[in-house]
Scaffold this active site. Structure first.
Site, mmCIF file in Angstrom:
data_model
loop_
_atom_site.group_PDB
_atom_site.id
_atom_site.type_symbol
_atom_site.label_atom_id
_atom_site.label_comp_id
_atom_site.label_asym_id
_atom_site.label_seq_id
_atom_site.Cartn_x
_atom_site.Cartn_y
_atom_site.Cartn_z
ATOM 1 N N SER A 109 -6.040 -1.366 -0.084
ATOM 2 C CA SER A 109 -5.685 0.047 0.038
ATOM 3 C C SER A 109 -6.108 0.511 1.422
ATOM 4 O O SER A 109 -7.287 0.419 1.787
ATOM 5 C CB SER A 109 -6.421 0.855 -1.047
ATOM 6 O OG SER A 109 -6.674 2.163 -0.591
ATOM 7 N N ASP A 127 -1.811 4.280 -6.622
ATOM 8 C CA ASP A 127 -0.361 4.303 -6.434
ATOM 9 C C ASP A 127 0.226 5.543 -7.077
ATOM 10 O O ASP A 127 1.210 6.083 -6.591
ATOM 11 C CB ASP A 127 0.262 3.021 -6.994
ATOM 12 C CG ASP A 127 0.004 1.873 -6.042
ATOM 13 O OD1 ASP A 127 0.725 1.758 -5.041
ATOM 14 O OD2 ASP A 127 -0.978 1.144 -6.245
ATOM 15 N N CYS A 167 -7.667 -5.211 -4.391
ATOM 16 C CA CYS A 167 -6.373 -5.150 -3.705
ATOM 17 C C CYS A 167 -6.556 -4.736 -2.230
ATOM 18 O O CYS A 167 -7.646 -4.896 -1.661
ATOM 19 C CB CYS A 167 -5.415 -4.215 -4.438
ATOM 20 S SG CYS A 167 -3.689 -4.452 -3.959
ATOM 21 N N GLY A 191 0.878 -1.178 0.000
ATOM 22 C CA GLY A 191 0.000 0.000 0.000
ATOM 23 C C GLY A 191 0.909 1.220 0.000
ATOM 24 O O GLY A 191 1.865 1.292 0.794
ATOM 25 N N ASN A 209 -2.823 1.983 -10.490
ATOM 26 C CA ASN A 209 -3.128 1.217 -9.273
ATOM 27 C C ASN A 209 -2.902 -0.263 -9.582
ATOM 28 O O ASN A 209 -2.545 -0.644 -10.699
ATOM 29 C CB ASN A 209 -4.575 1.494 -8.838
ATOM 30 C CG ASN A 209 -4.861 1.003 -7.433
ATOM 31 O OD1 ASN A 209 -4.128 1.301 -6.485
ATOM 32 N ND2 ASN A 209 -5.900 0.214 -7.263
ATOM 33 N N LYS A 210 -3.123 -1.104 -8.588
ATOM 34 C CA LYS A 210 -2.870 -2.546 -8.713
ATOM 35 C C LYS A 210 -3.406 -3.111 -10.017
ATOM 36 O O LYS A 210 -4.520 -2.749 -10.425
ATOM 37 C CB LYS A 210 -3.501 -3.254 -7.509
ATOM 38 C CG LYS A 210 -3.391 -4.752 -7.486
ATOM 39 C CD LYS A 210 -1.978 -5.275 -7.632
ATOM 40 C CE LYS A 210 -1.048 -4.756 -6.573
ATOM 41 N NZ LYS A 210 0.360 -5.195 -6.805
ATOM 42 N N ARG A 266 10.403 0.424 -4.937
ATOM 43 C CA ARG A 266 9.233 0.141 -5.783
ATOM 44 C C ARG A 266 9.104 1.262 -6.809
ATOM 45 O O ARG A 266 8.797 2.408 -6.431
ATOM 46 C CB ARG A 266 7.963 -0.005 -4.928
ATOM 47 C CG ARG A 266 8.064 -1.208 -3.985
ATOM 48 C CD ARG A 266 6.747 -1.794 -3.619
ATOM 49 N NE ARG A 266 6.034 -2.381 -4.731
ATOM 50 C CZ ARG A 266 4.777 -2.822 -4.648
ATOM 51 N NH1 ARG A 266 4.128 -2.737 -3.514
ATOM 52 N NH2 ARG A 266 4.178 -3.355 -5.698
HETATM 53 C C1 RUB Z 1 -1.433 -1.781 -3.358
HETATM 54 C C2 RUB Z 1 -2.374 -0.929 -4.133
HETATM 55 C C3 RUB Z 1 -3.168 0.090 -3.360
HETATM 56 C C4 RUB Z 1 -2.430 1.426 -3.382
HETATM 57 C C5 RUB Z 1 -3.048 2.431 -2.421
HETATM 58 O O1 RUB Z 1 -0.520 -2.457 -4.195
HETATM 59 O O2 RUB Z 1 -2.467 -0.979 -5.344
HETATM 60 O O3 RUB Z 1 -4.409 0.295 -3.953
HETATM 61 O O4 RUB Z 1 -1.076 1.242 -3.018
HETATM 62 O O5 RUB Z 1 -2.879 2.012 -1.095
HETATM 63 P P1 RUB Z 1 0.658 -3.315 -3.501
HETATM 64 P P2 RUB Z 1 -3.021 3.033 0.134
HETATM 65 O O6 RUB Z 1 0.008 -4.366 -2.678
HETATM 66 O O7 RUB Z 1 1.466 -3.841 -4.656
HETATM 67 O O8 RUB Z 1 1.462 -2.336 -2.659
HETATM 68 O O9 RUB Z 1 -4.399 3.586 0.035
HETATM 69 O O10 RUB Z 1 -2.801 2.167 1.349
HETATM 70 O O11 RUB Z 1 -1.966 4.071 -0.029
#
Ligand code: RUB
Length: 322
Positions: free
Chosen positions: A133, A204, A131, A21, A214-215, A63
């Site tokens: 978030s 993201d 995913c 996230g 995003n994912k 990342r």
């Molecule tokens: C996580 C993902 C989330 C964003 C936003 O991908 O796509 O939707 O990162 O998250 P991964 P947040 O599992 O590859 O990190 O709202 O927590 O910032």
């Protein structure tokens, strides 16, 4: 300066998605930047900032598709760099202070996003999520706390199943949640979702054109939502905005190891045949025209106005970027 063991551990936790996230990734990377800065043996200003810069450059590689990570490192580095003089203890104190301020701001942003997003959750309706978030989780928890009754469908999110984490977290919170395979999202929209129901995802990256990164799977979900006339929102602070996209840079899409998708033994093989390959993008890009709005700390904004909100807030110029 040698990288500290605690920093290497944070780096590998992020890389392996034990920390995931975008917000959590940025927060963990800042913790590592602080560890590195505090461990610096530099005796003058120049060497201290050379150490801090080296640590920031190392951490930003963990990342590739995370502008928030780069923005956070850049912001804290720049804030500490504003300290005048040559006193290393002052720089270290400023570093801890600015890391703390960033974390505090992150939590303020989260609660604003939760407040505005909760208003969009249909009472008596259904929400589809993808995913894991943290921003989406806080929106749904806030709506639940406001006594809204709703059901959630959570896509499992192949290959690493972050959707299971969402399903577990929401159901443990008391929210009625159904876990589905990613490819079931279309039948869910057809069969279980009414016009007023919504799809909520995180972000993201946001580009200057208002596109959402995003994912992987998010863009297919957005197209399906468009086809079924369901509103599609991305819940996120504007710190996910990638300033480099203003000057024409593409948002890089991270490609991850093939073993996350399948090992040879999953196919009944000892090794992959020469003609078999695996493509494992971690993210994809959803065109702004499929995003109804971004739910941000400034309110529910159409994609095209994100860049203006960021510019007003940060007053960024190209020369300020590292
Ligand atoms: C996580 C993902 C989330 C964003 C936003 O991908 O796509 O939707 O990162 O998250 P991964 P947040 O599992 O590859 O990190 O709202 O927590 O910032």
């Amino acid at each position: 300066m040698a990288i500290q063991a605690r920093t290497r551990k944070i780096y590998s936790d992020i890389k392996a998605l034990r920390v995931q996230g975008a917000d959590q990734v940025a927060a963990a990377a800042l913790k590592a930047l602080e560890i590195e800065g505090l461990a610096s043996k530099a005796r003058n200003r120049e060497d201290f900032f050379a150490d801090l810069r080296a640590a920031a450059l190392y951490l930003k590689t963990v990342r590739p598709t995370e502008p928030e990570l780069r923005n956070a490192l850049r912001l804290v580095f720049a804030s500490v760099h504003l300290c005048s003089g040559d006193n290393i203890a002052d720089f270290k104190e400023a570093l801890s202070k600015h890391v703390g301020l960033y974390q505090k701001n992150l939590s303020n942003v989260r609660s604003k996003v939760a407040e505005y997003g909760a208003r969009l959750v249909p009472d008596g309706g259904t929400v589809l999520v993808h995913c894991h978030s943290g921003s989406v989780m806080s929106v749904l928890k806030k709506a639940f706390e406001a006594d809204k009754e709703f059901k959630v469908f959570a896509c499992e999110t192949r290959p690493l199943y972050q959707g299971r984490k969402s399903a577990r977290e929401l159901s443990e919170y008391g929210i009625s949640t159904t876990l589905i395979v990613d490819s079931a999202s279309r039948i869910v929209m057809t069969r279980f979702m009414r016009d007023s129901d919504v799809v909520l995802v995180g972000a993201d990256a946001i580009t200057s054109e208002g596109d959402l990164v995003n994912k992987v799977g998010t863009s297919a979900l957005a197209l399906t939502a468009f086809e079924h006339e369901k509103r599609f929102y991305s819940c996120t602070g504007v710190h996910k905005f990638d300033p480099f996209t203003v000057w024409g840079a593409d948002e890089p899409i991270e490609e991850r190891e093939s073993c996350e998708v399948a090992l040879p033994r999953d196919l009944g093989l000892k090794k992959f045949p020469r003609k078999l390959s695996v493509f494992n993008p971690a993210f994809d890009l959803t065109d702004a025209k499929y995003v109804n709005a971004f739910v941000t700390e400034f309110g529910v904004l159409p994609p095209q106005s994100i860049v203006l909100a960021v510019w007003r807030e940060l007053g960024l110029g190209e020369k300020q970027l590292i």
